[in-house]
Design a protein around this motif. Structure first.
Motif, short mmCIF file in Angstrom:
data_model
loop_
_atom_site.label_atom_id
_atom_site.label_comp_id
_atom_site.label_asym_id
_atom_site.label_seq_id
_atom_site.Cartn_x
_atom_site.Cartn_y
_atom_site.Cartn_z
N UNK A 123 0.80 -1.15 -0.04
CA UNK A 123 0.08 0.21 -0.06
C UNK A 123 0.73 1.16 -0.15
N UNK A 124 2.10 1.07 -0.10
CA UNK A 124 3.22 2.25 -0.25
C UNK A 124 3.56 2.52 -1.61
N UNK A 125 4.94 2.68 -1.88
CA UNK A 125 5.10 3.13 -3.36
C UNK A 125 4.58 2.29 -4.42
N UNK A 139 -7.80 -2.32 1.27
CA UNK A 139 -7.37 -2.88 2.31
C UNK A 139 -8.35 -4.06 2.79
N UNK A 140 -9.60 -3.73 2.78
CA UNK A 140 -10.59 -4.77 3.22
C UNK A 140 -10.46 -5.93 2.18
N UNK A 161 1.05 -7.07 4.87
CA UNK A 161 1.08 -5.64 3.95
C UNK A 161 2.28 -4.91 4.26
N UNK A 162 2.68 -3.97 3.53
CA UNK A 162 3.43 -2.76 3.67
C UNK A 162 2.63 -1.64 3.64
N UNK A 163 2.21 -0.89 4.83
CA UNK A 163 1.42 0.19 4.95
C UNK A 163 2.16 1.32 4.65
N UNK A 164 1.70 2.53 4.65
CA UNK A 164 2.30 3.73 4.25
C UNK A 164 3.04 4.18 5.50
N UNK A 175 -2.32 4.45 9.03
CA UNK A 175 -2.69 3.85 10.17
C UNK A 175 -4.29 3.10 9.93
N UNK A 176 -4.91 3.83 9.15
CA UNK A 176 -6.29 3.36 8.92
C UNK A 176 -6.23 2.18 8.05
N UNK A 177 -5.51 2.20 7.03
CA UNK A 177 -5.13 0.88 6.29
C UNK A 177 -4.84 -0.15 7.31
N UNK A 178 -3.92 -0.10 8.09
CA UNK A 178 -3.42 -1.36 8.93
C UNK A 178 -4.61 -1.75 9.75
N UNK A 179 -5.33 -0.77 10.32
CA UNK A 179 -6.54 -1.29 11.12
C UNK A 179 -7.46 -1.82 10.04
N UNK A 180 -7.96 -1.40 9.01
CA UNK A 180 -8.85 -2.21 8.24
C UNK A 180 -8.51 -3.50 8.09
N UNK A 181 -7.12 -3.72 7.45
CA UNK A 181 -6.58 -5.10 7.29
C UNK A 181 -6.62 -5.98 8.37
N UNK A 182 -6.18 -5.42 9.55
CA UNK A 182 -6.18 -6.35 10.72
C UNK A 182 -7.39 -6.84 11.14
#
Length: 434
Positions: A123-125, A139-140, A161-164, A175-182
């Protein structure tokens, strides 16, 4: 002093003289107790789990439920097109004749059985900036795909995942992407074994501390055991190697992770660019890369935090001559990393898989008999042409175990050569028994 009976040795009942009072030893032990505890906390040694030989990065929008199998099929197709037999691949990579057939056979079997050992959904570069609703959905969906693969038994051994990063401009989004994925994983049955999270572009230890807090808060929110979540730290900025005060900051980052750091991953192109290296010379074997990775290696030694090298951006695509050139480059770089004790790296294209596994398998197979003989001589105290110490025996057994984990060698041939089973190798390597 002579032993009773006139012999030259000591009997088990005879005592020797000492001069120091008993309290001296006890006092020193008490004074060093905090140091003993600190050493045990900071340097627990290797976890004993399998380390993947590579990490495959796939942009989140390109992820499908067949991504892993698709990579394996494309890698096999590349072999069929550009190295259809053992002799052809050996000629391209200059493999010794005795290794050609066993390496080729194992590479094909690996691509059919387990083409990807570690998958990182990016989800980064590799993904870039997208509207919030689009990244939310991605993410979901990533959580759904990972959960379904684990339920079906088709997931690679490691995936995440690799988050931003934690920089201000993208922090909230990461943070939001990590939260949604987990959260998606938890709602689909729980966090799978082999879950890996990657925190990129770290510049300050405080950003690692922030990631620790995120993990703690998620564990509390979902009733998970403390410490369940760990993460990799991606080293792609100069500030992660050397701070403004001259200190090696990567060591501070490991400490700030409070035992949650699982790996340090070198980012070839971001780090090279941050050092001012021009695009044409950004590579895994550039001197700035070697310096950064040497600092990483010393900082991580004994901590249980594992190392991963970066990638090459030269893709094996196009006519056969161009593919062979890219394969030779990739194979050389992977071999170079292995010799420098970087046992993992990134692969950016399915065409890199044949040379990843060819390099890894040749590395472990060509050293098999020598390593096994030295270890057997050490265990049996039979001597030999090399006098090894416990630290070397630990390295020898670790070498054999890594070869076993990735499929380069078989348990039966290792036991035949050494007389040692898996549990004995684990013990010599200082690993917890499986």
């Amino acid at each position: 002093m002579k032993a009773k009976g006139g012999g030259a040795g000591m009997t088990q009942h005879e005592t020797v003289g000492t001069s120091l009072p008993r309290g001296v030893r006890e006092g020193i032990t008490a004074s060093l107790a905090p140091v003993d505890a600190d050493l045990a906390r900071r340097y627990p040694g290797d976890s004993g789990t399998r380390q993947p030989v590579h990490t495959v990065y796939v942009p989140a929008d390109a992820l499908t439920d067949t991504t892993v199998r698709d990579w394996g099929d494309q890698a096999l197709a590349a072999l069929d097109a550009h190295a259809p037999d053992a002799g052809a691949l050996a000629a391209v990579l200059d493999l010794p004749g005795e290794l050609a057939e066993p390496v080729y056979r194992r590479v094909r079997a690996k691509l059919e059985r387990e083409p990807v050992e570690d998958l990182r959904i990016d989800f980064e570069d590799g993904y870039g900036q997208r509207p919030d609703a689009e990244e939310d959905a991605a993410a979901a969906r990533a959580a759904t795909v990972v959960a379904a693969a684990h339920a079906a038994g088709t997931a690679p051994p490691y995936v995440g995942i690799r988050m931003k990063c934690m920089e201000a401009a993208v922090r909230d989004r990461g943070i939001r992407t990590l939260d949604i994925f987990l959260t998606g994983l938890m709602d689909s049955g729980g966090l799978p074994d082999g879950l890996v999270l990657t925190l990129p572009k770290v510049t300050y230890a405080e950003q690692v501390s922030a990631m620790v807090r995120l993990c703690e808060e998620f564990e509390k929110a979902r009733g998970l055991p403390a410490g369940r979540l760990g993460f990799e730290i991606q080293i792609e900025t100069t500030q992660s190697i050397l701070g403004p005060d001259g200190r090696a900051t990567v060591a501070l980052m490991i400490d700030a992770a409070q035992g949650r750091a699982t790996g340090l991953h070198y980012g070839t192109f971001d780090y090279s660019a941050s050092c001012g290296v021009s695009a044409a010379h950004q590579a895994m074997d550039h001197p700035v890369a070697d310096h950064a990775k040497a600092v990483m290696q010393v900082a991580a030694a004994g901590t249980g935090v594992r190392l991963s090298d970066g990638s090459t951006n030269v893709l094996p695509v196009g006519p056969t001559e161009r593919v062979h050139d890219a394969w030779r480059l990739h194979h050389r770089l992977v071999r170079r990393s292995l010799a420098r004790a970087y046992y993992q790296g990134w692969d950016m294209h399915p065409g890199h898989l044949p040379t990843r596994y060819a390099a890894v398998y040749a590395f472990y197979r060509e050293g098999l008999e020598t390593a096994a003989a030295r270890l057997a001589a050490y265990v049996n105290r039979t001597g030999g042409d090399v006098m090894d110490e416990p630290a070397t025996a630990k390295a020898l057994s670790g070498h054999l175990l890594r070869g076993l984990d990735c499929g380069a060698v078989d348990a039966a041939e290792v036991e035949q050569l050494t007389g040692l089973g898996r549990a004995e190798l684990d013990a010599l390597a200082g690993r917890a028994p499986r």
